[in-house]
Design a protein around this motif. Sequence first.
Motif, mmCIF file in Angstrom:
data_model
loop_
_atom_site.group_PDB
_atom_site.id
_atom_site.type_symbol
_atom_site.label_atom_id
_atom_site.label_comp_id
_atom_site.label_asym_id
_atom_site.label_seq_id
_atom_site.Cartn_x
_atom_site.Cartn_y
_atom_site.Cartn_z
ATOM 1 N N ASN A 1 64.718 32.453 42.004
ATOM 2 C CA ASN A 1 65.834 31.560 42.325
ATOM 3 C C ASN A 1 65.512 30.196 41.736
ATOM 4 N N PRO A 2 66.151 29.856 40.607
ATOM 5 C CA PRO A 2 65.815 28.583 39.955
ATOM 6 C C PRO A 2 66.224 27.367 40.775
ATOM 7 N N GLU A 3 67.252 27.502 41.618
ATOM 8 C CA GLU A 3 67.691 26.363 42.412
ATOM 9 C C GLU A 3 66.671 26.014 43.494
ATOM 10 N N LYS A 4 66.204 27.052 44.217
ATOM 11 C CA LYS A 4 65.228 26.819 45.289
ATOM 12 C C LYS A 4 63.792 26.995 44.820
ATOM 13 N N LYS A 5 63.637 27.450 43.560
ATOM 14 C CA LYS A 5 62.312 27.709 43.004
ATOM 15 C C LYS A 5 61.537 28.682 43.884
ATOM 16 N N GLU A 6 62.196 29.835 44.172
ATOM 17 C CA GLU A 6 61.597 30.866 45.018
ATOM 18 C C GLU A 6 61.365 32.140 44.202
ATOM 19 N N PHE A 7 60.239 32.732 44.419
ATOM 20 C CA PHE A 7 59.921 34.024 43.807
ATOM 21 C C PHE A 7 59.904 35.079 44.905
ATOM 22 N N MET A 8 60.829 36.032 44.801
ATOM 23 C CA MET A 8 60.983 37.093 45.795
ATOM 24 C C MET A 8 61.145 36.511 47.199
ATOM 25 N N GLY A 9 61.958 35.493 47.263
ATOM 26 C CA GLY A 9 62.327 34.923 48.563
ATOM 27 C C GLY A 9 61.330 33.948 49.141
ATOM 28 N N ARG A 10 60.238 33.639 48.417
ATOM 29 C CA ARG A 10 59.232 32.715 48.940
ATOM 30 C C ARG A 10 58.916 31.657 47.896
ATOM 31 N N THR A 11 58.643 30.468 48.395
ATOM 32 C CA THR A 11 58.214 29.391 47.522
ATOM 33 C C THR A 11 56.722 29.546 47.236
ATOM 34 N N SER A 12 56.242 28.779 46.268
ATOM 35 C CA SER A 12 54.816 28.845 45.925
ATOM 36 C C SER A 12 53.938 28.467 47.116
ATOM 37 N N LYS A 13 54.367 27.538 47.911
ATOM 38 C CA LYS A 13 53.601 27.147 49.092
ATOM 39 C C LYS A 13 53.543 28.287 50.102
ATOM 40 N N SER A 14 54.674 28.974 50.303
ATOM 41 C CA SER A 14 54.711 30.098 51.238
ATOM 42 C C SER A 14 53.794 31.219 50.775
ATOM 43 N N TRP A 15 53.836 31.526 49.451
ATOM 44 C CA TRP A 15 52.964 32.557 48.923
ATOM 45 C C TRP A 15 51.491 32.166 49.063
ATOM 46 N N SER A 16 51.167 30.921 48.843
ATOM 47 C CA SER A 16 49.774 30.461 48.966
ATOM 48 C C SER A 16 49.274 30.607 50.394
ATOM 49 N N LEU A 17 50.130 30.251 51.357
ATOM 50 C CA LEU A 17 49.727 30.345 52.758
ATOM 51 C C LEU A 17 49.516 31.797 53.190
ATOM 52 N N ILE A 18 50.404 32.682 52.777
ATOM 53 C CA ILE A 18 50.263 34.085 53.196
ATOM 54 C C ILE A 18 49.065 34.742 52.526
ATOM 55 N N LEU A 19 48.805 34.411 51.255
ATOM 56 C CA LEU A 19 47.613 34.945 50.587
ATOM 57 C C LEU A 19 46.340 34.413 51.232
ATOM 58 N N LEU A 20 46.337 33.143 51.585
ATOM 59 C CA LEU A 20 45.177 32.568 52.263
ATOM 60 C C LEU A 20 44.943 33.244 53.606
ATOM 61 N N ARG B 1 75.630 42.775 42.184
ATOM 62 C CA ARG B 1 74.336 43.236 42.694
ATOM 63 C C ARG B 1 73.197 42.870 41.742
ATOM 64 N N MET B 2 73.416 43.015 40.443
ATOM 65 C CA MET B 2 72.386 42.647 39.482
ATOM 66 C C MET B 2 72.091 41.156 39.536
ATOM 67 N N ARG B 3 73.143 40.370 39.683
ATOM 68 C CA ARG B 3 72.957 38.921 39.778
ATOM 69 C C ARG B 3 72.166 38.562 41.039
ATOM 70 N N GLN B 4 72.478 39.222 42.146
ATOM 71 C CA GLN B 4 71.748 38.968 43.385
ATOM 72 C C GLN B 4 70.280 39.393 43.275
ATOM 73 N N PHE B 5 70.031 40.519 42.592
ATOM 74 C CA PHE B 5 68.648 40.980 42.422
ATOM 75 C C PHE B 5 67.850 39.994 41.567
ATOM 76 N N LYS B 6 68.452 39.519 40.488
ATOM 77 C CA LYS B 6 67.780 38.541 39.647
ATOM 78 C C LYS B 6 67.507 37.256 40.414
ATOM 79 N N THR B 7 68.477 36.891 41.238
ATOM 80 C CA THR B 7 68.275 35.688 42.048
ATOM 81 C C THR B 7 67.155 35.901 43.067
ATOM 82 N N PHE B 8 67.038 37.133 43.593
ATOM 83 C CA PHE B 8 65.953 37.432 44.536
ATOM 84 C C PHE B 8 64.593 37.339 43.848
ATOM 85 N N LEU B 9 64.527 37.868 42.616
ATOM 86 C CA LEU B 9 63.261 37.768 41.885
ATOM 87 C C LEU B 9 62.899 36.320 41.598
#
Length: 323
Positions: free
Chosen positions: A63-82, A53-61
Amino acid sequence: MAMNSTPGGEVERLRNDVKLPIDTPRDKGEGHAQAEGVTNVAGGKRGKKSDERMRQFKTFLWNPEKKEFMGRTSKSWSLILLFYVCLYSLLAGMFSLCIYGMLSTLSPYTPTYRDRVNNPGMMIRPYLGGVSIRFKPTVEATWSQYVQNLQDFLAPYNDSIQAMKNIPCSPGEYFMQDGDESEERLACQFNRATLKNCSGIEDPTFGYSIGKPCILLKMNKIIGYLPGLGTTPYVTCEILKVESNATFHFYPENGAFDLMYYPYYGKLTHVNYSTPLVAVQYENMESHLKVNIQCKIHGPGIKNDIFQDKYSGRVSFNLNIDE
């Protein structure tokens, strides 16, 4: 001899063949070891689940493989903030437009609706947070605060200040002034000397030091209001509930609010406006008696008997003179 030995041998053989289960210390030790083994296995499984569970939580925060922060990529976060920036900017713009539209219909000089304020209120001075006045003429400390309150209130009514800021007007008629509502209006002089014995000029104590106190009455300001419908309104006072030999002296004479001080055009344009006053001086007031006094404004169109509002067209206050 052989016959005697046969039964005994048979009994011994049966005893050897039948073996009852008996726990030995060694068997008990093996059971405990097996139980501890099961517990260790269960604890190990729980530990693995916590780690997972701890490993999954860290991966959720992150994810170095997909470069996602809390399940979203930087592009996704930029679009939702915009999206939310545009949404709330639109809402703020709509709200500002509504406020601007509402304010553009209102005048800063004259209220749009005045039908709820069609009767003048009335108040007294001195006013120290209440309408009860109690003092002892021979003790200055009991009435000095009332005198100071009256002096401060009448300071703008000094004859010199009135002559500098306001103009003399014709009594007995309304002082109507035409022009744009934003133009500054002239104001009529209300000289302090008009109050005579209650002006504080001849007697700086306003009669409090001799047991003949002065009370100032003023009508509340209403923009555009014409009291009396062409007839000069006046004030009367009476003592309620008890018999009294007290006498009332009014200044100006007859306790009148002259028409020349009306209408009032508002504080933005009627800058130097001086509210007209009526002074009442009480004489022969009974001592050690709490007297309830009511003063009313009289004139056509003025209501002074509204049960729900005791300050509409009238005012009541208590006066107690100690000896």
